[in-house]
Design a protein around this motif. Structure first.
Motif, PDB file in Angstrom:
ATOM      1  N   GLU A  98      -7.354 -20.913  -9.942  1.00  0.00           N
ATOM      2  CA  GLU A  98      -6.358 -22.307  -9.928  1.00  0.00           C
ATOM      3  C   GLU A  98      -7.498 -23.373 -10.394  1.00  0.00           C
ATOM      4  OE1 GLU A  98      -4.747 -23.035  -6.099  1.00  0.00           O
ATOM      5  OE2 GLU A  98      -3.390 -21.109  -6.161  1.00  0.00           O
ATOM      6  N   THR A  99      -8.485 -23.541  -9.996  1.00  0.00           N
ATOM      7  CA  THR A  99      -9.425 -24.455 -10.572  1.00  0.00           C
ATOM      8  C   THR A  99     -10.002 -24.149 -11.869  1.00  0.00           C
ATOM      9  OG1 THR A  99      -9.693 -25.234  -8.141  1.00  0.00           O
ATOM     10  CG2 THR A  99     -11.445 -26.225  -9.819  1.00  0.00           C
ATOM     11  N   PHE A 100     -10.663 -23.012 -12.084  1.00  0.00           N
ATOM     12  CA  PHE A 100     -11.623 -22.645 -12.967  1.00  0.00           C
ATOM     13  C   PHE A 100     -10.711 -22.063 -14.087  1.00  0.00           C
ATOM     14  CE2 PHE A 100     -14.147 -23.011  -9.075  1.00  0.00           C
ATOM     15  CZ  PHE A 100     -15.006 -24.050  -9.656  1.00  0.00           C
ATOM     16  N   GLY A 101      -9.608 -21.569 -13.946  1.00  0.00           N
ATOM     17  CA  GLY A 101      -9.002 -20.692 -14.902  1.00  0.00           C
ATOM     18  C   GLY A 101      -9.495 -19.193 -15.082  1.00  0.00           C
ATOM     19  N   PRO A 102      -9.602 -18.701 -16.191  1.00  0.00           N
ATOM     20  CA  PRO A 102      -9.643 -17.380 -16.179  1.00  0.00           C
ATOM     21  C   PRO A 102     -11.697 -17.183 -15.981  1.00  0.00           C
ATOM     22  CG  PRO A 102      -8.782 -17.925 -18.319  1.00  0.00           C
ATOM     23  CD  PRO A 102      -8.961 -18.977 -17.413  1.00  0.00           C
ATOM     24  N   LEU A 103     -11.968 -16.268 -15.225  1.00  0.00           N
ATOM     25  CA  LEU A 103     -13.279 -15.873 -14.984  1.00  0.00           C
ATOM     26  C   LEU A 103     -13.671 -14.351 -15.348  1.00  0.00           C
ATOM     27  CD1 LEU A 103     -13.611 -17.238 -11.372  1.00  0.00           C
ATOM     28  CD2 LEU A 103     -14.450 -18.378 -13.321  1.00  0.00           C
ATOM     29  N   ILE A 104     -14.658 -14.389 -16.032  1.00  0.00           N
ATOM     30  CA  ILE A 104     -15.244 -12.944 -16.559  1.00  0.00           C
ATOM     31  C   ILE A 104     -16.273 -12.489 -15.541  1.00  0.00           C
ATOM     32  CG2 ILE A 104     -16.010 -11.507 -18.392  1.00  0.00           C
ATOM     33  CD1 ILE A 104     -13.207 -13.051 -18.930  1.00  0.00           C
ATOM     34  N   LEU A 105     -16.239 -11.187 -14.943  1.00  0.00           N
ATOM     35  CA  LEU A 105     -17.299 -10.884 -13.923  1.00  0.00           C
ATOM     36  C   LEU A 105     -18.039  -9.805 -14.802  1.00  0.00           C
ATOM     37  CD1 LEU A 105     -17.109 -10.187 -10.424  1.00  0.00           C
ATOM     38  CD2 LEU A 105     -17.214  -8.202 -11.701  1.00  0.00           C
ATOM     39  N   PHE A 106     -19.281  -9.650 -14.221  1.00  0.00           N
ATOM     40  CA  PHE A 106     -20.145  -8.199 -14.665  1.00  0.00           C
ATOM     41  C   PHE A 106     -20.863  -7.973 -13.678  1.00  0.00           C
ATOM     42  CE2 PHE A 106     -24.129  -6.803 -16.313  1.00  0.00           C
ATOM     43  CZ  PHE A 106     -23.760  -5.694 -17.058  1.00  0.00           C
ATOM     44  N   GLY A 107     -21.437  -6.785 -13.267  1.00  0.00           N
ATOM     45  CA  GLY A 107     -22.194  -6.347 -12.448  1.00  0.00           C
ATOM     46  C   GLY A 107     -22.530  -5.011 -12.041  1.00  0.00           C
ATOM     47  N   LEU A 108     -23.186  -4.526 -11.149  1.00  0.00           N
ATOM     48  CA  LEU A 108     -23.424  -3.216 -10.668  1.00  0.00           C
ATOM     49  C   LEU A 108     -21.780  -2.542 -10.188  1.00  0.00           C
ATOM     50  CD1 LEU A 108     -25.327  -0.921  -9.911  1.00  0.00           C
ATOM     51  CD2 LEU A 108     -25.443  -1.818  -7.708  1.00  0.00           C
ATOM     52  N   GLY A 109     -21.540  -1.232 -10.668  1.00  0.00           N
ATOM     53  CA  GLY A 109     -20.387  -0.898 -10.526  1.00  0.00           C
ATOM     54  C   GLY A 109     -20.435   0.331  -9.596  1.00  0.00           C
ATOM     55  N   GLY A 110     -19.124   1.015  -9.541  1.00  0.00           N
ATOM     56  CA  GLY A 110     -19.156   2.477  -8.806  1.00  0.00           C
ATOM     57  C   GLY A 110     -18.639   2.092  -7.521  1.00  0.00           C
ATOM     58  N   ILE A 111     -18.805   2.777  -6.452  1.00  0.00           N
ATOM     59  CA  ILE A 111     -18.267   2.720  -5.225  1.00  0.00           C
ATOM     60  C   ILE A 111     -19.082   1.807  -4.069  1.00  0.00           C
ATOM     61  CG2 ILE A 111     -17.474   5.169  -4.909  1.00  0.00           C
ATOM     62  CD1 ILE A 111     -20.159   5.812  -3.458  1.00  0.00           C
ATOM     63  N   TYR A 112     -20.376   1.404  -4.685  1.00  0.00           N
ATOM     64  CA  TYR A 112     -21.108   0.250  -4.122  1.00  0.00           C
ATOM     65  C   TYR A 112     -20.784  -1.383  -4.595  1.00  0.00           C
ATOM     66  CZ  TYR A 112     -23.410   4.484  -2.554  1.00  0.00           C
ATOM     67  OH  TYR A 112     -23.817   5.856  -1.927  1.00  0.00           O
ATOM     68  N   THR A 113     -19.919  -1.463  -5.285  1.00  0.00           N
ATOM     69  CA  THR A 113     -19.633  -2.798  -5.999  1.00  0.00           C
ATOM     70  C   THR A 113     -19.782  -3.885  -5.007  1.00  0.00           C
ATOM     71  OG1 THR A 113     -18.479  -1.823  -7.824  1.00  0.00           O
ATOM     72  CG2 THR A 113     -18.113  -3.919  -7.522  1.00  0.00           C
ATOM     73  N   GLU A 114     -18.781  -3.690  -3.903  1.00  0.00           N
ATOM     74  CA  GLU A 114     -18.687  -4.818  -2.834  1.00  0.00           C
ATOM     75  C   GLU A 114     -19.728  -4.694  -1.726  1.00  0.00           C
ATOM     76  OE1 GLU A 114     -14.536  -5.292  -1.600  1.00  0.00           O
ATOM     77  OE2 GLU A 114     -13.987  -5.027  -3.603  1.00  0.00           O
ATOM     78  N   LEU A 115     -20.407  -3.545  -1.742  1.00  0.00           N
ATOM     79  CA  LEU A 115     -21.160  -3.568  -0.670  1.00  0.00           C
ATOM     80  C   LEU A 115     -22.627  -4.436  -1.280  1.00  0.00           C
ATOM     81  CD1 LEU A 115     -22.597  -2.441   1.822  1.00  0.00           C
ATOM     82  CD2 LEU A 115     -23.457  -0.282   0.401  1.00  0.00           C
TER      83      LEU A 115
END
Length: 712
Positions: A608-625
């Motif tokens: 709501e504040t920043f508008g569209p955000l682009i994300l990049f990082g480590l993927g797969g099943i451990y993304t949120e871990l």
């Protein structure tokens, strides 16, 4: 409003009326000591403001020996700035009178506006309209005022009891109460300010306006910000990018503790917390973020007093082995190097110091006096292996701290001439406070109670040097995008998760490479698709409501035959039936197995504040871990994409970890730029996950293995 207002003459800069007024009226000036109206009026007098200070109070003839007026309209001479300190319900007529008088700017100290509820919001909107009608700049309401320490102005239009020394740092704060602490802290440490502004509710003048003003102010060489919220983040980035190559911006943003409160359905949305978005904003703007007030001043102090370090090579000069070891540890943690000294330096130190001295780096010169400190500093200043020096002094019985401090001040011009910052830590004593061992003066050597603080400030100064020397990014015009096809896909979709077939068609329209995918409504169609594609394949359920397929057993990999596919299909549907979710399945998708590669995630989410955000990082099943991710605010430049890929820990895998070949990093960077274009073109995309992406070896690009897109 008056139908024939007297318009204020346009100043050189709209904020000159705030920071460089020729005259100031205090509306609500009071004879009652202890009142805000009295304090602001006497502060203006005590700071030796160069123009007339005029009190406005209908109930007094004079205040502090100065004739009062019943109304600003009764003042015979022009008024540039009016400071208003009256109850909120009487502010509007006072501001109306200022407009009719031709006042250029008003500072509304009074509270009781947007911060106090619905009625206050309406009152603030009316206040803003009056100011805009008359062309007056408005600071506040609900603020503590502004300062300008320039001797040709000497403006203290605040209720602070301190007026800091003149300096090169400009400071803006969203919090008036914190502003009082900030000013006292700066004054106690002898840290000079050029301007200070408390913006309060930011009804008109915001941090962005102040950045623009200080960008062009020759009296300001560094900018400090205490922020509680953002107005226009994209404008903030634009301004910061135009300033940071020439003047450092150091910011403290409150609200880290609420970072995880944002609810989201996708991996990207869950990872794109508010605090991570703030990090992205600062990174793109070239802003140095700190996490407390002390560090805010430490970093600003070194950047305003000392040369920018040319590199990360530091020499530590100490008279105690313990502090030297602590400093070495702090340097290693901050990415600063302690290199070997040049042979000429070593020979000079050997001749200068007693045999018990340690001539490594840190250099422990032991229990010597000021002459030895001076000789060692002269050698280090000339050593081309060194970019900066930290001097640590523990006052022994037989050495005079004041003499050592004098030597450091005496050597500072030589370090400055060679472009090397010089910092001190007189253990247990903090700051450039008059009467202590490192008083403020022409030398301007920052001094810290403990060496770890000196290391932190130096490391951030090094970071600023890297920021300043980076080339500006550019927006890239990407080939191979079919925007018409993409718009038709999105326009024909209802709200919710796109079917898999539409997801991969949308990726193809933007030139994003993905594994060939076939949708199948039943088992027979799935077997036919697998035989067309060729085994081995992956089987995945397709659902508008089940987002995380692996959590319900909705993914089967490395299926090598029709018999294995049949068994996997029945197993998948059986699990869903057992938990009462079989009706949520639209069908399945069949994909060729992707092959080996580094698993990554990329995505889009809208804030709501920043508008569209682009994300990049480590993927797969451990993304949120592991939460190894970074974000940037759209649109991305080529430089943003490069920094994103290199700022995550997973970049070591992309470089080629433990003998593995490097991945196709340029292809991954291009993928991020294509996502940025998609976010720009298709505002109905609320969340998008590409997870996992398999990045292949150099020259072989990548492929998106799984993707989901939420339309709103």
């Amino acid at each position: 409003m008056d139908s024939n207002p007297v318009k204020a003459s346009k100043p050189t800069n709209p904020l000159d009326g705030v920071f460089k007024p020729r005259s100031v009226a205090v509306i609500g000036a009071s004879r009652r000591e202890g009142s805000i109206g009295h304090k602001i009026f006497t502060n203006l007098l005590d700071s030796s403001f160069r123009g007339p200070v005029i009190p406005v109070n209908p109930k007094a003839d004079a205040i502090s020996g100065v004739k009062t007026y019943s109304s600003v309209l009764d003042i015979p001479e022009p008024v540039d700035l009016a400071v208003i300190v009256v109850p909120a319900e009487t502010v509007l007529p006072m501001v109306e009178g200022c407009g009719r008088k031709g006042v250029k700017a008003v500072i509304v100290i009074s509270a009781g506006f947007a911060e106090s509820g619905v009625e206050g919001i309406e009152l603030q909107e009316k206040l803003t309209l009056i100011c805009r009608h008359y062309g007056m700049k408005l600071v506040g309401p609900n603020c503590m005022g502004v300062m300008n320490t320039d001797p040709s102005v000497n403006l203290n239009a605040t209720f602070s009891h301190v007026f800091p020394p003149q300096g090169k740092i400009a400071m803006a704060t969203d919090s008036g109460a914190l502003g009082l602490v900030i000013l006292e802290y700066a004054s106690n440490l002898g840290i000079g300010l050029s301007n200070f502004a408390s913006v309060g509710n930011r009804a008109d003048v915001s941090s962005n306006d102040l950045l623009e003003y200080w960008r062009d102010d020759p009296g300001t060489s560094a900018i400090m910000l205490y922020l509680e919220a953002f107005g226009n983040p994209k404008n903030f980035i634009r301004l910061a990018r135009s300033i940071s190559p020439n003047k450092p911006i150091i910011a403290l943003k409150s609200g880290r503790s609420s970072a995880g409160s944002r609810a989201a359905a996708s991996h990207t949305g869950a990872l794109a917390t508010v605090d991570v978005a703030v990090d992205a904003l600062f990174a793109q703007g070239g802003i140095l973020r700190v996490d407390n007030l002390e560090r805010l001043f430490d970093v600003a102090d070194i950047l305003s007093r000392q040369p920018i370090p040319r590199g990360s090579r530091v020499a530590v000069l100490t008279n105690g082995g313990g502090p030297g070891a602590l400093t070495a540890d702090a340097c290693a943690a901050a990415g600063l190097e302690l290199p070997s000294l040049a042979e000429k330096t070593l020979q000079g130190l050997k001749a200068l110091l007693p045999a018990r001295a340690s001539l490594g780096n840190p250099i422990d010169i032991t229990d010597v006096g000021a002459p030895e400190y001076q000789g060692a500093l002269r050698l280090l200043a000339a050593d081309n292996n060194i970019d900066a020096v930290i001097v640590i002094f523990i006052p022994p019985v037989f050495a005079c701290p004041e003499d050592v401090a004098a030597v450091i001040r005496e050597m500072e011009p030589e370090f400055r001439r060679r472009g090397k910052p010089l910092l001190a830590s007189f253990m247990g004593k903090r700051g450039c406070v008059p009467g202590t061992i490192m008083p403020p003066g022409a030398a301007g050597v920052p001094s810290f109670s403990f060496p770890e603080a000196a290391v932190y400030a130096l490391a951030r100064a090094r970071d600023y040097g890297l920021i300043r020397n980076q080339p500006a990014g550019r927006l890239v015009n990407l080939p191979g995008i079919d925007r018409g096809k993409a718009r038709r896909i999105v326009e024909s979709a209802g709200d919710g998760w796109l079917p898999a077939k539409s997801v991969f068609a949308l990726l193809t329209a933007y030139g994003i490479k993905s594994m060939a995918l076939r949708f199948a409504e039943d088992l027979d169609a799935a077997i036919g698709a697998a035989e067309d594609i060729g085994y081995p394949v992956a089987l995945k359920l397709d659902s508008a409501t089940i987002v995380h397929k692996t959590e319900v057993g909705g993914v089967a990999l490395d299926i090598g035959s029709s018999e294995e596919l049949r068994a996997a299909y029945h197993r998948m549907l059986g699990r869903l039936a057992a938990v009462g979710r079989a009706a949520e399945v639209r069908g399945v998708t069949v994909q060729k197995m992707a092959g080996e590669g580094v698993e990554l995630i990329a995505g889009i989410t809208r804030d709501e504040t920043f508008g569209p955000l682009i994300l990049f990082g480590l993927g797969g099943i451990y993304t949120e871990l592991f939460e190894d991710r970074t974000l940037r605010i759209q649109p991305l430049t080529d430089k943003d994409a490069q920094e994103m890929v290199r700022s995550v820990r997973a970049f070591k895998l992309l470089e080629g970890f433990r003998g593995e070949p490097p991945a196709d990093v340029p292809a991954v960077e291009e993928l991020l730029l294509r996502l940025s274009a998609m976010a720009e073109d298709l505002p109905r995309i609320k969340e998008l996950d590409l997870n996992p992406i398999r990045a292949f070896t150099a020259g072989k690009s990548y492929t998106v293995v799984d993707a989901r897109i939420l339309i709103e």
